[in-house]
Design a protein around this motif. Structure first.
Motif, short mmCIF file in Angstrom:
data_model
loop_
_atom_site.label_atom_id
_atom_site.label_comp_id
_atom_site.label_asym_id
_atom_site.label_seq_id
_atom_site.Cartn_x
_atom_site.Cartn_y
_atom_site.Cartn_z
N PHE A 90 46.20 54.71 73.45
CA PHE A 90 44.95 55.10 72.81
C PHE A 90 44.84 56.61 72.71
O PHE A 90 44.29 57.13 71.73
N GLY A 91 45.35 57.34 73.73
CA GLY A 91 45.31 58.79 73.65
C GLY A 91 46.10 59.31 72.47
O GLY A 91 45.63 60.20 71.74
N ILE A 92 47.28 58.75 72.25
CA ILE A 92 48.10 59.16 71.10
C ILE A 92 47.39 58.82 69.80
O ILE A 92 47.32 59.63 68.86
N ALA A 93 46.84 57.60 69.73
CA ALA A 93 46.15 57.17 68.51
C ALA A 93 44.94 58.06 68.23
O ALA A 93 44.68 58.42 67.07
N ALA A 94 44.20 58.41 69.26
CA ALA A 94 43.01 59.25 69.07
C ALA A 94 43.38 60.64 68.57
O ALA A 94 42.72 61.18 67.67
N VAL A 95 44.42 61.22 69.15
CA VAL A 95 44.85 62.56 68.72
C VAL A 95 45.29 62.54 67.26
O VAL A 95 44.93 63.42 66.46
N VAL A 96 46.08 61.53 66.90
CA VAL A 96 46.55 61.42 65.50
C VAL A 96 45.36 61.22 64.56
O VAL A 96 45.27 61.86 63.51
N ALA A 97 44.44 60.33 64.95
CA ALA A 97 43.30 60.05 64.08
C ALA A 97 42.41 61.28 63.90
O ALA A 97 41.94 61.56 62.79
N LEU A 98 42.18 62.03 64.98
CA LEU A 98 41.33 63.21 64.88
C LEU A 98 41.95 64.30 64.01
O LEU A 98 41.23 65.10 63.40
N ASN A 99 43.26 64.35 63.98
CA ASN A 99 43.93 65.35 63.15
C ASN A 99 44.13 64.90 61.71
O ASN A 99 44.55 65.70 60.86
N LEU A 100 43.83 63.62 61.45
CA LEU A 100 43.93 63.10 60.08
C LEU A 100 42.58 62.66 59.54
O LEU A 100 42.51 61.84 58.62
N PRO B 49 37.94 71.19 49.22
CA PRO B 49 37.91 69.80 48.75
C PRO B 49 38.97 68.96 49.47
O PRO B 49 40.06 69.44 49.79
N GLY B 50 38.63 67.74 49.78
CA GLY B 50 39.58 66.86 50.45
C GLY B 50 39.01 65.46 50.58
O GLY B 50 37.84 65.20 50.23
N LYS B 51 39.82 64.59 51.13
CA LYS B 51 39.41 63.20 51.34
C LYS B 51 39.24 62.97 52.83
O LYS B 51 40.16 63.20 53.60
N CYS B 52 38.07 62.52 53.25
CA CYS B 52 37.75 62.37 54.68
C CYS B 52 37.20 60.98 54.96
O CYS B 52 36.72 60.29 54.06
N TYR B 53 37.30 60.58 56.22
CA TYR B 53 36.64 59.36 56.69
C TYR B 53 35.72 59.74 57.85
O TYR B 53 35.70 60.88 58.31
N ASN B 54 34.94 58.77 58.31
CA ASN B 54 33.91 59.04 59.32
C ASN B 54 34.56 59.31 60.69
O ASN B 54 35.12 58.40 61.32
N LYS B 55 34.47 60.53 61.17
CA LYS B 55 35.04 60.93 62.45
C LYS B 55 34.32 60.28 63.62
O LYS B 55 34.91 60.05 64.69
N HIS B 56 33.05 59.96 63.47
CA HIS B 56 32.28 59.40 64.58
C HIS B 56 32.81 58.04 65.02
O HIS B 56 32.54 57.61 66.14
N THR B 57 33.52 57.35 64.14
CA THR B 57 34.12 56.07 64.53
C THR B 57 35.12 56.27 65.66
O THR B 57 35.17 55.49 66.62
#
Length: 418
Positions: free
Chosen positions: A157-167, A181-189
């Motif tokens: 989960f630590g690896i997944a969280a780091v990757v997700a936060l950077n993407l 400009p860019g494409k983003c998703y909800n970081k709060h998830t």
């Protein structure tokens, strides 16, 4: 904010110089000196940093803690302190210039990644230590498998969280700079998932060692002492519950600059509790090795009982005669055993075959005077751990008793001989 990069440049500049959020009716934005609670922020962060530093120094004294953990934690601390200068804590968003949110989002983003690395590594370090402490070498019992399952969850989960936060956004700069400009998703998830996973693991880690501790063949007093030490995870559990609650509030709030403070504070407290839990079982060993309690008692003028029952200033006179006890009267039943103080007896090596005052004094004592019970010499004993197995019971390591005595009990520094 999604349409902000596509606005005309003049419109962007005007908005960036204005309030980050429309103020409530009748409220005038205060950009120069907005109301804040930075003093509370300094106090909370300084306290957490002080406790964590003490724990780090303890780990350095006894066993080197991973440099990655220390580095990530210091990086997280730097980001939290930078928020004081960038915006401040508990500052309403309408008192903040919109342009300041870019720097705020940058340090929040970096701090979130460092948090996602630090806390899992802390828990992995704790679980690895538990597998060596509670499980006999070569044994694969339920406790061992549970620890390694939790380690796997933390690492993955630590690896997944780091990757997700950077993407969160593509390109990366769009994560914190809303003018790009860019494409983003909800970081709060990711934030909510992280808080939930750590809360669940904290519950399991709080209960996990208790079953083993209360199954050991120790006195009730010792079981309670060890249980309390390993119950410090309750502090981490409380911090995780509070962090989940404030994270939900932060994720749904419009005034993000004001609701960010509690999230940072409880995340700080959660990591600080992790350092405390990882270091407290070894604290008694440090206290014994450094004789801190002895020095404190000595500084406060507290009296300690010596081998011959003397206290205060008379202790030095008794010890100056070596390890022999009072020989001026016949030994009685009460003289057979004497209470050794908790710090033992200070011993010194005899140099080069020279006779110390103690040995000369013993040689002068006649055989008649040795009819009583006395301490004639001290003996160093090395205890090795072995495995014991009782039929019908799970095999438990005898080294636990050795570990507990080394951590909690006060070792005797001499042997009574008749």
């Amino acid at each position: 904010m999604d349409q902000f990069p596509y606005l005309p440049k003049a419109t962007q500049d005007a908005l960036l110089a204005g309030p980050a959020l429309a103020p409530p009716p009748g409220v005038t934005p205060n950009f120069k000196n907005p109301p804040n609670n930075n003093a509370l922020a300094h106090g909370v962060m300084a306290a957490c940093l002080a406790v964590s530093t003490l724990c780090l120094l303890l780990r350095i004294w006894l066993a080197i803690l991973s440099r990655r953990v220390k580095g990530c934690y210091l990086g997280w601390t730097f980001c939290c302190y930078r928020l004081v200068d960038v915006v401040g804590y508990f500052v309403h968003q309408w008192d903040v210039i919109l342009r300041s949110l870019i720097d705020l989002s940058y340090y929040v983003s970096i701090g979130g990644v460092l948090y996602s690395v630090t806390l899992p590594l802390l828990k992995v370090a704790i679980l690895l230590e538990w597998t060596q402490m509670f499980v006999p070498r070569g044994t694969r019992n339920a406790f061992w498998w549970t620890c390694w399952a939790l380690i796997g969850v933390q690492v993955l989960f630590g690896i997944a969280a780091v990757v997700a936060l950077n993407l969160v956004c593509v390109p990366y700069r769009a994560i914190y700079d809303f003018t790009v400009p860019g494409k983003c998703y909800n970081k709060h998830t990711v934030d909510l998932a992280s808080a939930s996973v750590h809360l669940l693991t904290d519950v399991i880690m709080l209960v996990l060692p208790q079953r083993v501790i209360w199954g050991l063949q120790l006195s009730l007093r010792k079981k309670l002492g060890v249980s309390v030490v390993f119950s410090l995870g309750l502090l981490a559990l409380v911090s995780a519950i509070c962090r989940l609650q404030v994270t939900v509030t932060y994720a749904t709030a419009q005034d993000v600059t004001y609701t960010l403070g509690p999230v940072v504070f409880w995340a700080f407290a959660e990591m600080t509790c992790g350092f405390v839990v990882s270091c407290m079982p070894a604290a008694p060993r440090l206290l014994k090795e450094t004789r801190v309690l002895h020095r404190i008692k000595k500084a406060l003028g507290m009296q300690t009982t010596t081998l011959d029952g003397t206290t205060g200033a008379t202790a030095g006179m008794s010890r100056s005669k070596g390890t022999a006890l009072n020989m001026s009267k016949p030994a009685t039943a009460a003289d057979k055993y004497h209470m050794i103080d908790e710090d033992g007896v200070s011993l010194e090596n005899l140099g080069g075959g020279a006779k110390s005052e103690s040995t000369e004094h013993l040689q002068e004592v006649s055989a008649a005077k040795l009819s009583g019970h006395s301490i004639l010499r001290t003996t160093h004993v090395t205890v090795k751990g072995e495995y014991i197995h009782d039929e019908g019971k799970e095999m438990l390591p005898d080294f636990w008793s050795v570990w507990y005595k080394a951590q909690i009990d006060r070792p005797a520094s001499g042997r009574l001989v008749s």
